[in-house]
Design a protein around this motif. Structure first.
Motif, PDB file in Angstrom:
ATOM      1  N   ASN A 265      50.826  88.337  22.849  1.00 19.75           N
ATOM      2  CA  ASN A 265      52.203  88.232  22.404  1.00 19.75           C
ATOM      3  C   ASN A 265      52.945  87.604  23.801  1.00 19.75           C
ATOM      4  N   PRO A 266      52.505  86.947  24.380  1.00 15.86           N
ATOM      5  CA  PRO A 266      53.598  86.192  25.589  1.00 15.86           C
ATOM      6  C   PRO A 266      54.940  85.679  25.250  1.00 15.86           C
ATOM      7  N   THR A 267      55.970  86.267  26.014  1.00 14.69           N
ATOM      8  CA  THR A 267      57.034  85.594  25.603  1.00 14.69           C
ATOM      9  C   THR A 267      57.615  84.712  26.701  1.00 14.69           C
ATOM     10  N   THR A 268      57.102  84.634  27.887  1.00 11.24           N
ATOM     11  CA  THR A 268      57.278  84.031  28.893  1.00 11.24           C
ATOM     12  C   THR A 268      56.171  83.106  29.591  1.00 11.24           C
ATOM     13  N   VAL A 269      56.389  82.263  30.458  1.00  7.24           N
ATOM     14  CA  VAL A 269      55.384  81.697  31.200  1.00  7.24           C
ATOM     15  C   VAL A 269      54.634  82.769  32.020  1.00  7.24           C
ATOM     16  N   GLU A 270      55.448  83.535  32.679  1.00  9.38           N
ATOM     17  CA  GLU A 270      55.003  84.663  33.550  1.00  9.38           C
ATOM     18  C   GLU A 270      54.023  85.549  32.661  1.00  9.38           C
ATOM     19  N   ASP A 271      54.337  85.945  31.653  1.00  5.38           N
ATOM     20  CA  ASP A 271      53.466  86.640  30.672  1.00  5.38           C
ATOM     21  C   ASP A 271      52.144  85.934  30.469  1.00  5.38           C
ATOM     22  N   VAL A 272      52.075  84.536  30.234  1.00  4.12           N
ATOM     23  CA  VAL A 272      50.885  83.897  30.106  1.00  4.12           C
ATOM     24  C   VAL A 272      50.155  83.997  31.417  1.00  4.12           C
ATOM     25  N   ARG A 273      50.690  83.805  32.388  1.00  2.38           N
ATOM     26  CA  ARG A 273      50.049  83.835  33.720  1.00  2.38           C
ATOM     27  C   ARG A 273      49.594  85.282  34.043  1.00  2.38           C
ATOM     28  N   ALA A 274      50.058  86.196  33.519  1.00  2.00           N
ATOM     29  CA  ALA A 274      49.492  87.832  33.663  1.00  2.00           C
ATOM     30  C   ALA A 274      48.582  88.060  32.744  1.00  2.00           C
ATOM     31  N   SER A 275      48.463  87.334  31.744  1.00  2.00           N
ATOM     32  CA  SER A 275      47.439  87.746  30.532  1.00  2.00           C
ATOM     33  C   SER A 275      46.064  87.048  30.433  1.00  2.00           C
ATOM     34  N   SER A 276      45.201  87.567  29.756  1.00  9.89           N
ATOM     35  CA  SER A 276      43.671  86.924  29.871  1.00  9.89           C
ATOM     36  C   SER A 276      43.886  85.457  29.629  1.00  9.89           C
ATOM     37  N   SER A 277      42.846  84.618  29.573  1.00  9.51           N
ATOM     38  CA  SER A 277      42.908  83.162  29.247  1.00  9.51           C
ATOM     39  C   SER A 277      43.106  83.156  27.754  1.00  9.51           C
ATOM     40  N   ILE A 278      44.066  82.293  27.315  1.00 10.58           N
ATOM     41  CA  ILE A 278      44.607  82.286  25.900  1.00 10.58           C
ATOM     42  C   ILE A 278      43.933  80.851  25.110  1.00 10.58           C
ATOM     43  N   VAL A 279      43.664  79.933  25.808  1.00 11.68           N
ATOM     44  CA  VAL A 279      43.273  78.734  25.271  1.00 11.68           C
ATOM     45  C   VAL A 279      41.931  78.741  25.407  1.00 11.68           C
ATOM     46  N   ASN A 280      40.863  78.929  24.187  1.00 12.69           N
ATOM     47  CA  ASN A 280      39.738  79.118  24.225  1.00 12.69           C
ATOM     48  C   ASN A 280      38.970  78.597  22.938  1.00 12.69           C
ATOM     49  N   PHE A 281      37.755  78.594  22.921  1.00 11.49           N
ATOM     50  CA  PHE A 281      36.991  78.017  21.764  1.00 11.49           C
ATOM     51  C   PHE A 281      36.519  79.529  21.024  1.00 11.49           C
ATOM     52  N   SER A 282      36.509  79.533  19.933  1.00  6.53           N
ATOM     53  CA  SER A 282      36.002  80.736  19.197  1.00  6.53           C
ATOM     54  C   SER A 282      34.589  81.094  19.643  1.00  6.53           C
ATOM     55  N   GLU A 283      33.888  82.277  19.522  1.00  9.79           N
ATOM     56  CA  GLU A 283      32.651  82.642  19.860  1.00  9.79           C
ATOM     57  C   GLU A 283      31.661  81.785  19.183  1.00  9.79           C
ATOM     58  N   SER A 284      31.801  81.354  17.939  1.00 11.63           N
ATOM     59  CA  SER A 284      30.728  80.528  17.316  1.00 11.63           C
ATOM     60  C   SER A 284      30.817  79.145  17.571  1.00 11.63           C
ATOM     61  N   MET A 285      31.968  78.671  18.170  1.00 14.66           N
ATOM     62  CA  MET A 285      32.213  77.187  18.395  1.00 14.66           C
ATOM     63  C   MET A 285      31.677  77.248  20.007  1.00 14.66           C
ATOM     64  N   LEU A 286      31.742  78.347  20.843  1.00  9.52           N
ATOM     65  CA  LEU A 286      31.423  78.409  22.104  1.00  9.52           C
ATOM     66  C   LEU A 286      29.792  77.996  22.208  1.00  9.52           C
TER      67      LEU A 286
END
Ligand code: MG
Length: 368
Positions: A265-286
């Motif tokens: 639930n990031p609401t700012t770019v700073e939240d994005v920077r502080a959270s784990s990586s968000i843009v990913n493949f799903s486990e099965s696609m990986l």
């Protein structure tokens, strides 16, 4: 464009190293994209190897077409996630500006040459190109790009070099994330090269359908296309398969990223920077992605036709490096403007900027 609250916005950019008056026609990221397109390093990508050297044929990808494909995939993902399209485009077009001639082989060879002199990292070199090596403006060296584009270009960086980069290097030391736009380009780069390398591998004759069908993901799409369409020529079958694979992978990335966005639930770019990586493949696609990578390594990148090129690249770049150590005066003066740089760093900047053709011709003209 309706942007999500976690998207980067040009109005909130951390700005440029040298202050400049804003443009009333273009936002910060559009302006950066235009600067990149008009740079000489961008034009030279046309004559740099992706996998096949330039003279092997006109139908293969070069670094330039690779960069354009990365920009296209990035924009698609950014649009779905309501992130900033101009920012992903600028990062994508610049992400390989620091690539040496002869693809990864060239980069490894230059890194070998530079081992005692601080090494060579291509992401860091892309940043050097936009920060220092481009000479287009009267008031500063480099393109004076915004922080967010520079952050996205610097995908990886050794800790030793990160310590020298101030705020830009902090995320490697603190293990935090860059903007979503930077994360999008990172994954789009992988999606683009994995597919276009299969495509180029097929066109070159190194890969064929029998070999490619050993990949479950490929075989699945192959069967679908044949069932649906029956007789098609090989090129149509291949294009249809690659298109379907990319489509499914891009959808997977968007779905998975939305799930992560809901979770963190990031609401700012700073939240994005502080959270784990968000843009990913799903486990099965990986697991499919890992299989494609392994397949390409074994059947394409290590194929004798490609590894011969790799060996030649090593010989050529090492020969050039040694030659310029002895004949340093032949390096153009425009590379020697920063007196704090070592001679070897200047040589590496010069060689990294060369096209395949220029490096080959220069090396051939050197008497052994
Ligand atoms: Mg790339």
């Amino acid at each position: 464009m309706i942007l999500a609250p976690y998207a980067s916005s040009p109005e909130k950019s951390k700005g440029r190293v040298y202050d400049e008056a804003p443009s009333n026609l273009r936002n910060v990221f559009q302006r950066d994209r235009d600067r990149i397109i008009h740079s000489s390093s961008f034009r030279r990508l046309q004559y740099k190897t992706q996998v096949f050297v330039n003279h092997e044929g006109d139908m293969f990808r070069s670094r330039l077409t690779h960069s354009l494909e990365v920009a296209q995939v990035s924009r698609g993902i950014a649009r779905s996630l309501n992130c900033h399209e101009d920012l992903v485009e600028a990062i994508a077009l610049a992400h390989d500006l620091g690539h040496t001639p002869f693809g990864h082989a060239g980069q490894d060879a230059l890194n070998d040459c530079m081992r005692e002199f601080g090494g060579f990292e291509h992401n860091l070199q892309s940043l050097r190109v936009v920060d220092k090596l481009e000479k287009k403006y009267a008031l500063f060296d480099g393109l004076n790009l915004s922080y967010e584009v520079r952050e996205g270009i610097l995908k990886h960086c050794s800790l030793k070099n990160a310590r020298k980069l101030g705020e830009l290097g902090q995320r490697f030391l603190n293990k935090t994330q860059p903007t979503l736009e930077a994360q999008i380009v990172n994954i789009a780069d992988e999606i683009a090269y994995l597919h276009h390398d299969l495509d180029d591998g097929f066109r070159s004759g190194i890969l064929d359908f029998d070999l490619l069908k050993s990949l479950h993901f490929f075989k699945d799409k192959y069967d679908q296309v044949i069932n649906e369409h029956g007789s098609l020529n090989h090129e149509q079958i291949l294009n249809e398969i690659i298109r379907r694979m990319m489509n499914m992978i891009i959808r997977d990335v968007c779905n998975e990223s939305f799930k992560k966005i809901e979770t963190y639930n990031p609401t700012t770019v700073e939240d994005v920077r502080a959270s784990s990586s968000i843009v990913n493949f799903s486990e099965s696609m990986l697991s499919h992605i890992k299989q494609i990578k392994q397949f390409s390594r074994v059947n394409l990148y290590n194929h004798p036709r490609i590894s011969n090129m790799t060996d030649r690249a090593h010989i050529t770049l090492k020969k050039l490096f040694k030659y310029f150590q002895i004949n340093y005066d032949l390096i153009p003066n425009s590379f020697k403007t920063d007196v704090k740089e070592t001679k070897e760093r200047i040589i590496s900047d010069y060689i990294a900027g060369m096209t395949d053709r220029f490096a080959e011709q220069f090396s051939e003209n050197i008497k052994n």
